[in-house]
Design a protein around this motif. Structure first.
Motif, PDB file in Angstrom:
ATOM      1  N   HIS A 234      45.701   7.968  74.777  1.00 30.38           N
ATOM      2  CA  HIS A 234      46.232   7.718  73.422  1.00 30.38           C
ATOM      3  C   HIS A 234      45.657   8.751  72.465  1.00 30.38           C
ATOM      4  O   HIS A 234      44.590   9.306  72.706  1.00 30.38           O
TER       5      HIS A 234
ATOM      6  N   SER B 177      44.476   8.191  69.632  1.00 29.52           N
ATOM      7  CA  SER B 177      43.302   7.685  68.907  1.00 29.52           C
ATOM      8  C   SER B 177      42.013   8.349  69.396  1.00 29.52           C
ATOM      9  O   SER B 177      41.022   8.386  68.659  1.00 29.52           O
TER      10      SER B 177
ATOM     11  N   ARG C 286      49.643   7.819  81.049  1.00 33.74           N
ATOM     12  CA  ARG C 286      49.306   6.470  81.529  1.00 33.74           C
ATOM     13  C   ARG C 286      50.059   6.187  82.812  1.00 33.74           C
ATOM     14  O   ARG C 286      51.249   6.460  82.913  1.00 33.74           O
TER      15      ARG C 286
ATOM     16  N   ASP D 261      52.074   3.857  85.076  1.00 38.44           N
ATOM     17  CA  ASP D 261      52.929   2.775  84.610  1.00 38.44           C
ATOM     18  C   ASP D 261      54.041   2.503  85.596  1.00 38.44           C
ATOM     19  O   ASP D 261      54.177   3.171  86.616  1.00 38.44           O
TER      20      ASP D 261
ATOM     21  N   PHE E 180      53.920  10.588  77.894  1.00 37.89           N
ATOM     22  CA  PHE E 180      54.763  10.459  76.711  1.00 37.89           C
ATOM     23  C   PHE E 180      53.989  11.041  75.530  1.00 37.89           C
ATOM     24  O   PHE E 180      52.948  11.675  75.718  1.00 37.89           O
TER      25      PHE E 180
ATOM     26  N   GLN F 118      52.477  10.694  71.501  1.00 35.92           N
ATOM     27  CA  GLN F 118      52.118   9.842  70.384  1.00 35.92           C
ATOM     28  C   GLN F 118      51.812  10.691  69.164  1.00 35.92           C
ATOM     29  O   GLN F 118      51.383  11.844  69.283  1.00 35.92           O
TER      30      GLN F 118
ATOM     31  N   GLU G 231      59.259  -2.248  69.697  1.00 36.35           N
ATOM     32  CA  GLU G 231      57.896  -1.953  69.235  1.00 36.35           C
ATOM     33  C   GLU G 231      57.755  -0.465  68.931  1.00 36.35           C
ATOM     34  O   GLU G 231      58.075   0.378  69.764  1.00 36.35           O
ATOM     35  N   LEU G 232      57.304  -0.164  67.725  1.00 36.50           N
ATOM     36  CA  LEU G 232      57.192   1.246  67.338  1.00 36.50           C
ATOM     37  C   LEU G 232      55.770   1.765  67.357  1.00 36.50           C
ATOM     38  O   LEU G 232      55.526   2.905  67.722  1.00 36.50           O
TER      39      LEU G 232
HETATM   40  C1  FA5 Z   1      47.708   2.583  71.110  1.00 35.55           C
HETATM   41  O1  FA5 Z   1      47.868   3.511  71.888  1.00 35.55           O
HETATM   42  C2  FA5 Z   1      46.748   2.677  69.921  1.00 35.55           C
HETATM   43  N1  FA5 Z   1      45.938   3.870  70.097  1.00 35.55           N
HETATM   44  C3  FA5 Z   1      47.570   2.708  68.636  1.00 35.55           C
HETATM   45  C4  FA5 Z   1      46.736   2.622  67.372  1.00 35.55           C
HETATM   46  C5  FA5 Z   1      46.399   3.783  66.665  1.00 35.55           C
HETATM   47  C6  FA5 Z   1      46.294   1.383  66.895  1.00 35.55           C
HETATM   48  C7  FA5 Z   1      45.638   3.702  65.508  1.00 35.55           C
HETATM   49  C8  FA5 Z   1      45.535   1.295  65.741  1.00 35.55           C
HETATM   50  C9  FA5 Z   1      45.222   2.452  65.048  1.00 35.55           C
HETATM   51  P1  FA5 Z   1      49.580   1.149  72.217  1.00 35.55           P
HETATM   52  O2  FA5 Z   1      49.047   1.219  73.590  1.00 35.55           O
HETATM   53  O3  FA5 Z   1      50.222  -0.127  71.793  1.00 35.55           O
HETATM   54  O4  FA5 Z   1      48.454   1.439  71.146  1.00 35.55           O
HETATM   55  O5  FA5 Z   1      50.638   2.317  72.024  1.00 35.55           O
HETATM   56  C10 FA5 Z   1      51.132   2.692  70.749  1.00 35.55           C
HETATM   57  C11 FA5 Z   1      52.617   2.997  70.830  1.00 35.55           C
HETATM   58  O6  FA5 Z   1      52.871   3.968  71.859  1.00 35.55           O
HETATM   59  C12 FA5 Z   1      53.472   1.800  71.227  1.00 35.55           C
HETATM   60  O7  FA5 Z   1      53.780   1.019  70.105  1.00 35.55           O
HETATM   61  C13 FA5 Z   1      54.701   2.474  71.803  1.00 35.55           C
HETATM   62  O8  FA5 Z   1      55.567   2.942  70.779  1.00 35.55           O
HETATM   63  C14 FA5 Z   1      54.119   3.688  72.477  1.00 35.55           C
HETATM   64  N2  FA5 Z   1      53.950   3.461  73.927  1.00 35.55           N
HETATM   65  C15 FA5 Z   1      52.972   2.757  74.551  1.00 35.55           C
HETATM   66  N3  FA5 Z   1      53.150   2.773  75.889  1.00 35.55           N
HETATM   67  C16 FA5 Z   1      54.278   3.513  76.115  1.00 35.55           C
HETATM   68  C17 FA5 Z   1      54.985   3.928  77.291  1.00 35.55           C
HETATM   69  N4  FA5 Z   1      54.560   3.583  78.520  1.00 35.55           N
HETATM   70  N5  FA5 Z   1      56.102   4.671  77.151  1.00 35.55           N
HETATM   71  C18 FA5 Z   1      56.520   5.035  75.914  1.00 35.55           C
HETATM   72  N6  FA5 Z   1      55.895   4.693  74.769  1.00 35.55           N
HETATM   73  C19 FA5 Z   1      54.794   3.944  74.860  1.00 35.55           C
END
Ligand code: FA5
Ligand code: MG
Length: 425
Positions: free
Chosen positions: A109, A111, A133, A135, A145, A147, A259-260
Motif C-alpha cells: 500500500h 501508506s 498483493r 489475491d 494495482f 494506489q 468501495e473507493l
Molecule cells: C489501504 O491500503 C490503506 N493503506 C488505505 C488508507 C490510507 C487508510 C490512508 C487510511 C489512511 P485498503 O487495503 O482498503 O486500505 O485499500 C485501499 C483501496 O485500494 C481500496 O478501497 C480499493 O479501492 C483499493 N484496493 C484494495 N485492494 C484492491 C485490489 N485487490 N484490487 C484493486 N483495488 C484494490
C-alpha cells in the motif's frame, strides 16, 4: 503469529533488482510474472488511463504536491511496523504479500511512504505508485494495482483556519446534486485520539470528508447525474492501524456500492516518528484501477497491462473518454477437482486459495481470466476435503488454441501436485 503459508518457488538464485541483491530465504515468494511488472510504470505514461486519472485528481487538489516514490521494494519495517501493524496482522502473511526475503517486501500500500513524505516537510501531498498483493483471480482483482495516497496536515498554529475552510467547502458542496449517507460515528471503537483536542479532531475529520466528497463529485458527477439523479456517497466506519478515527468511502454505481478508498485522521505517534510532532491532519488511500474501470468503461483489469496498441491508442492525456472494446476472443474453460492436503498432518502446509491462484498465474500469466471455486465437499467417511475449480482462459488480443490450454492446464496440475500436495480426483 501470522498465517505463514509457505509458497514454494522454483527459484534457486537470489533476486537481483536495480543493482541490489536479495538473498532467498523461507519467505521468498515473488514469481517472475510479478518481477516483470516492477518497471512497467503505468502511472507515469501520460496516455495511460491510470496516469490520466492521476493527473485529474492532482489538478483537483491543485495545492497538493505530486510525489512518485522510486522503488516498490521496501523493508518490512517500512511497510508494516512503522505504521503500527501488529506482529500477527493478516496483511503480513506470505499468502497475502510478496516477499523477496524476510526483510524485504513489495509495497502492499502507498501508506508505506507516509513517514518519509512527512519527513520531507510536505504538508499537502499526493503520492501515486504500483502496489502488490497476492489475491484471487477475476475481472476486478490483479496482483499489481495502483494506489494514490493523499494527505493534508497542519502545524498546530494553523488549525484555527479549519472552521473557515470547512464552511467554504460545505457551501460549495451544498450546490452539488449529492446525497451523502454518513453512517460513521465517533465511538470507543473509532475514537478521536486522546492526545487531540476533540474540537480540532472534529474539524480535521470534517475537512477530510468535505475534501473527498468534493473529489468524488468531480469524478463521478458528470456521468452519474446525467439523467437527473443525484450522486450517492456513503461513509462507513473502518479500522487502520495508522489512523483514528478511520473511514471507508463508497459510491453508488450501477446498482451497487463500490468501495473507493480508506481514510482517517493520522495517528499522532506516526507523525511524531516522522519528526513532525507539532502537525496533525488526515490521509486517504485510493485504488485507481476500480475507479478507472468505471470512469473509462474498462471491462477487465488485465487490460491495463496489455501492450496491444489498440488499447493505449484510444486515450488522450487529461481526458476521460469511454473505452471501445476492440474484440472479445472466446474463453476456454477447464474444470479440475482435487483433494486438498490434510493440514493436521505434520509438515503439511495449510491450503490457501491465493497459493493456488499464484501457481495458475505463474503458469498462464495474463491468459487466465478467472479462477472460480464451483464445488466443495467433505468426504463423510475419510473427512478428506475436495474442491472443484473452474479455470477460464481468455486472451485479450488473440484466439487461444485448445492444445495450448491443455498444455497450460497440465502444467498447473503438475505444479499444484508437487508444490501444494493436492491429489487430483
Ligand atoms: C489501504 O491500503 C490503506 N493503506 C488505505 C488508507 C490510507 C487508510 C490512508 C487510511 C489512511 P485498503 O487495503 O482498503 O486500505 O485499500 C485501499 C483501496 O485500494 C481500496 O478501497 C480499493 O479501492 C483499493 N484496493 C484494495 N485492494 C484492491 C485490489 N485487490 N484490487 C484493486 N483495488 C484494490
Ligand atoms: Mg479495504
Amino acid at each position: 503469529g501470522p498465517r505463514l503459508t509457505r509458497f514454494v518457488t522454483t527459484r534457486t538464485t537470489p533476486y537481483h533488482i536495480n543493482g541490489q541483491t536479495y538473498p532467498l530465504d523461507d519467505h521468498s515468494n515473488v514469481p517472475p510474472t510479478i518481477l516483470a511488472k516492477l518497471d512497467r510504470n503505468l502511472h507515469l505514461n501520460p496516455s495511460h488511463p491510470i496516469s490520466i486519472l492521476r493527473s485529474i485528481i492532482e489538478s483537483h487538489f491543485s495545492t497538493f504536491t505530486p510525489v512518485t516514490p522510486s522503488s516498490p521494494i521496501l523493508t518490512v519495517t517500512q511497510n508494516f511496523d512503522d505504521l503500527g501493524f501488529t506482529p500477527d496482522h493478516p496483511g503480513r502473511a506470505l499468502s497475502d504479500s510478496y516477499y523477496l526475503n524476510k526483510n524485504h517486501v513489495l509495497r502492499t500500500h502507498t501508506s508505506a511512504h507516509e513517514i518519509e513524505t512527512y519527513q520531507k516537510g510536505l504538508n499537502q501531498w499526493l503520492l501515486t505508485a504500483d502496489v502488490y498483493r497476492r489475491d484471487e483471480i477475476d475481472s476486478s482483482h490483479y496482483p499489481v494495482f495502483h494506489q494514490m495516497e493523499g494527505a493534508s496536515v497542519w502545524p498546530s498554529s494553523e488549525l484555527y483556519k479549519l472552521p473557515q475552510m470547512n464552511a467554504e467547502l460545505a457551501s460549495k458542496l451544498a450546490e452539488c446534486p449529492l446525497i451523502i449517507e454518513d453512517t460513521s460515528s465517533i465511538s470507543p471503537e473509532n475514537p478521536y485520539q486522546k492526545s487531540h483536542d476533540p474540537e480540532h479532531a472534529a474539524q480535521i475529520t470534517q475537512h477530510l470528508k468535505h475534501s473527498l466528497n468534493s473529489l468524488i463529485f468531480r469524478l463521478f458527477g458528470p456521468i452519474a447525474t446525467k439523467d437527473g439523479e443525484p450522486l450517492r456517497i456513503r461513509w462507513i466506519d473502518a479500522y487502520f492501524p495508522f489512523t483514528s478515527p478511520s473511514f471507508e468511502v463508497e459510491v453508488w454505481w450501477d446498482g451497487d456500492w463500490l468501495e473507493l478508498l480508506g481514510s482517517g485522521v493520522m495517528q499522532q505517534p506516526l507523525l511524531n516518528r516522522a519528526g513532525v510532532p507539532d502537525k496533525s491532519g488526515w490521509a486517504f488511500g485510493l485504488g485507481l484501477e476500480r475507479l478507472c474501470m468505471v470512469l473509462f468503461s474498462i471491462p477487465d483489469i488485465r487490460l491495463f497491462w496489455t501492450e496491444d496498441p489498440r488499447f493505449i491508442s484510444q486515450f488522450t492525456p487529461g481526458q476521460i473518454t469511454p473505452f471501445k472494446p476492440y474484440s472479445k476472443y472466446p474463453p476456454v474453460t477447464r474444470d479440475v477437482s482435487f483433494w486438498i492436503p490434510d493440514a493436521s498432518k505434520k509438515g503439511v502446509t495449510q491450503w490457501h486459495e491465493n497459493d493456488y491462484c499464484e501457481i495458475v498465474r505463474d503458469v498462464a500469466g495474463d491468459l487466465v481470466e478467472t479462477v472460480q471455486l464451483i464445488d466443495e465437499f467433505t468426504h463423510p467417511k475419510t473427512g478428506r476435503r475436495s474442491k472443484t475449480y473452474r479455470l477460464t482462459y481468455r486472451s485479450m488480443d488473440r484466439n487461444l488454441l485448445n492444445d495450448e490450454i491443455s498444455g497450460l492446464q497440465s502444467e498447473v496440475e503438475r505444479r499444484t501436485i508437487s508444490e501444494m500436495g493436492i491429489e487430483i480426483r
